[in-house]
Design an enzyme around this catalytic site. Structure first.
Site, mmCIF file in Angstrom:
data_model
loop_
_atom_site.group_PDB
_atom_site.id
_atom_site.type_symbol
_atom_site.label_atom_id
_atom_site.label_comp_id
_atom_site.label_asym_id
_atom_site.label_seq_id
_atom_site.Cartn_x
_atom_site.Cartn_y
_atom_site.Cartn_z
ATOM 1 N N HIS A 1 4.135 10.981 6.009
ATOM 2 C CA HIS A 1 3.540 10.758 7.334
ATOM 3 C C HIS A 1 4.561 10.114 8.264
ATOM 4 O O HIS A 1 5.033 9.005 7.998
ATOM 5 C CB HIS A 1 2.308 9.852 7.218
ATOM 6 C CG HIS A 1 1.160 10.526 6.555
ATOM 7 N ND1 HIS A 1 0.123 9.828 5.961
ATOM 8 C CD2 HIS A 1 0.872 11.837 6.362
ATOM 9 C CE1 HIS A 1 -0.752 10.680 5.459
ATOM 10 N NE2 HIS A 1 -0.320 11.917 5.693
ATOM 11 N N GLU B 1 -2.832 13.431 0.675
ATOM 12 C CA GLU B 1 -4.147 12.995 1.205
ATOM 13 C C GLU B 1 -4.896 14.200 1.763
ATOM 14 O O GLU B 1 -6.031 14.456 1.393
ATOM 15 C CB GLU B 1 -3.934 11.943 2.288
ATOM 16 C CG GLU B 1 -3.283 10.693 1.714
ATOM 17 C CD GLU B 1 -3.490 9.478 2.601
ATOM 18 O OE1 GLU B 1 -3.107 9.535 3.774
ATOM 19 O OE2 GLU B 1 -4.038 8.480 2.119
ATOM 20 N N HIS C 1 0.837 -1.211 0.000
ATOM 21 C CA HIS C 1 0.000 0.000 0.000
ATOM 22 C C HIS C 1 0.864 1.250 0.000
ATOM 23 O O HIS C 1 0.453 2.304 -0.436
ATOM 24 C CB HIS C 1 -0.879 0.034 1.264
ATOM 25 C CG HIS C 1 -1.711 -1.191 1.433
ATOM 26 N ND1 HIS C 1 -2.679 -1.549 0.530
ATOM 27 C CD2 HIS C 1 -1.703 -2.153 2.381
ATOM 28 C CE1 HIS C 1 -3.260 -2.673 0.938
ATOM 29 N NE2 HIS C 1 -2.684 -3.064 2.056
ATOM 30 N N THR D 1 -5.602 6.986 7.661
ATOM 31 C CA THR D 1 -6.220 7.318 6.365
ATOM 32 C C THR D 1 -6.400 6.065 5.500
ATOM 33 O O THR D 1 -6.911 6.143 4.388
ATOM 34 C CB THR D 1 -5.345 8.311 5.571
ATOM 35 O OG1 THR D 1 -4.091 7.653 5.286
ATOM 36 C CG2 THR D 1 -5.121 9.581 6.351
ATOM 37 N N THR D 2 -5.941 4.916 6.032
ATOM 38 C CA THR D 2 -6.155 3.658 5.307
ATOM 39 C C THR D 2 -6.766 2.658 6.289
ATOM 40 O O THR D 2 -6.627 2.818 7.508
ATOM 41 C CB THR D 2 -4.801 3.069 4.821
ATOM 42 O OG1 THR D 2 -3.978 2.850 5.969
ATOM 43 C CG2 THR D 2 -4.108 4.019 3.867
ATOM 44 N N HIS E 1 2.597 9.129 0.641
ATOM 45 C CA HIS E 1 1.439 8.901 -0.229
ATOM 46 C C HIS E 1 1.730 9.671 -1.511
ATOM 47 O O HIS E 1 1.839 10.903 -1.488
ATOM 48 C CB HIS E 1 0.159 9.404 0.434
ATOM 49 C CG HIS E 1 -0.163 8.647 1.690
ATOM 50 N ND1 HIS E 1 -0.961 7.534 1.710
ATOM 51 C CD2 HIS E 1 0.262 8.830 2.967
ATOM 52 C CE1 HIS E 1 -1.037 7.064 2.952
ATOM 53 N NE2 HIS E 1 -0.308 7.829 3.739
ATOM 54 N N HIS F 1 6.152 6.985 6.022
ATOM 55 C CA HIS F 1 5.792 6.518 4.681
ATOM 56 C C HIS F 1 5.272 7.704 3.888
ATOM 57 O O HIS F 1 5.005 8.768 4.447
ATOM 58 C CB HIS F 1 4.722 5.406 4.769
ATOM 59 C CG HIS F 1 3.461 5.886 5.401
ATOM 60 N ND1 HIS F 1 3.235 5.837 6.777
ATOM 61 C CD2 HIS F 1 2.365 6.477 4.869
ATOM 62 C CE1 HIS F 1 2.045 6.351 7.042
ATOM 63 N NE2 HIS F 1 1.510 6.763 5.913
#
Ligand SMILES: CC[C@H](CNC(=O)c1ccc(S(N)(=O)=O)cc1)c1ccc2[nH]ccc2c1
Ligand SMILES: [Zn+2]
Length: 260
Positions: free
Chosen positions: A118, A105, A63, A198-199, A95, A93
């Site tokens: 993040h 995000e 992801h 957020t996931t 995005h 990580h």
């Protein structure tokens, strides 16, 4: 756990089927509207004690690409700001976006950035493990940093180079001696609000601290990331919801950022 992704059949618009908290009232990301944020004079500066941080490895979990840290003691913590105690750095990580490379995000007045970093921390004072903290309302603190395209980022190449090693899912490779302080912008002014992962599992356990100042990465660095991005996070319907209480601005006071 349950499968999820960013596709048509497993993406954000259907996450609520397996993760009903997606319909909760503190879901992230949100669209930050600076004028609606209220300045909170009780909010002090955030402090990042990362000098003795120990990065371990970089892994692609299908992801995102995650750099993990040794969080067996308080050697690297975030404190201050809205936090009541130090929170331990667990991983960071990114995005990244799809082709459009508008992969952040959070958005600011509807505008997205090329990417969003993040830095994930957990409350090891109150909870015994990250997994336990990740499902507690005050369990996590995530520092969000926007990335915009501009000059080549001096240190990001160390990560993009390592990404070639973990281009495929479930690959892990050593990644020692990386200090994320080199990824910070010059100002630590921030917005903060109570939100969620957020996931999936979308736990409402995150105190979000989003820095106002983005860092610059080169088109190449951003394009590389976009090309290997693991799926673009489409804006979820409720992602545009403004939280009940507007994100409160950081303390407007001037203070020198910690010496790198
Ligand atoms: C509890 C969730 C966790 C996996 N997910 C995360 O750690 C995570 C962290 C940050 C963010 S973000 N984008 O908001 O910063 C999103 C997800 C997690 C941790 C341990 C686990 N053991 C078994 C399953 C399992 C899942
Ligand atoms: Zn994230």
């Amino acid at each position: 756990g349950k499968h999820w992704g960013y596709g048509k059949d497993d993406g954000p618009s259907i996450w609520h089927q397996n993760f009903p908290v997606a319909e909760g009232d503190r879901q992230s990301p949100i669209d930050i509207m600076p004028q609606q944020a209220s300045h909170d004079p009780n909010l002090g500066p955030i402090v990042l004690n990362y000098d003795h941080c120990t990065s371990l490895n970089i892994c692609n979990n299908g992801h995102s690409v995650v750099v993990e840290f040794d969080d067996t003691d308080d050697r690297s913590v975030i404190l201050g700001g809205p936090l009541d105690n130090p929170y331990r750095l667990k991983q960071f990580h990114f995005h990244w976006g799809g082709k459009g490379c508008h992969g952040s995000e959070h958005t600011v007045e509807g505008n997205s950035y090329a990417s969003e970093l993040h830095l994930v921390h957990w409350n090891a004072v109150k909870y015994r493990s990250f997994g336990e903290a990740a499902s507690a309302p005050d369990g996590l603190a995530v520092l969000g940093i926007f990335l915009e395209t501009g000059d080549d980022h001096r240190w990001l190449h160390t990560i993009t180079d390592a990404l070639y090693m973990v281009k495929y899912k479930a690959s892990v490779t050593d990644f020692k001696g990386f200090n994320p302080k080199c990824l910070l912008p010059s100002s630590l002014h921030y917005w903060t609000y109570l939100g969620s992962l957020t996931t999936p599992p979308l736990h409402e356990s995150v105190t979000w601290i989003v820095l106002k100042e983005p860092i610059a990465v080169s088109e190449r660095q951003a394009s590389f990331e976009c090309s290997c991005s693991l799926g673009r996070k489409r804006i979820r319907g409720y992602a545009w919801k403004i939280t009940s209480g507007p994100p409160s601005l950081s303390k407007a006071g001037k203070y020198a950022p910690p010496i790198n």
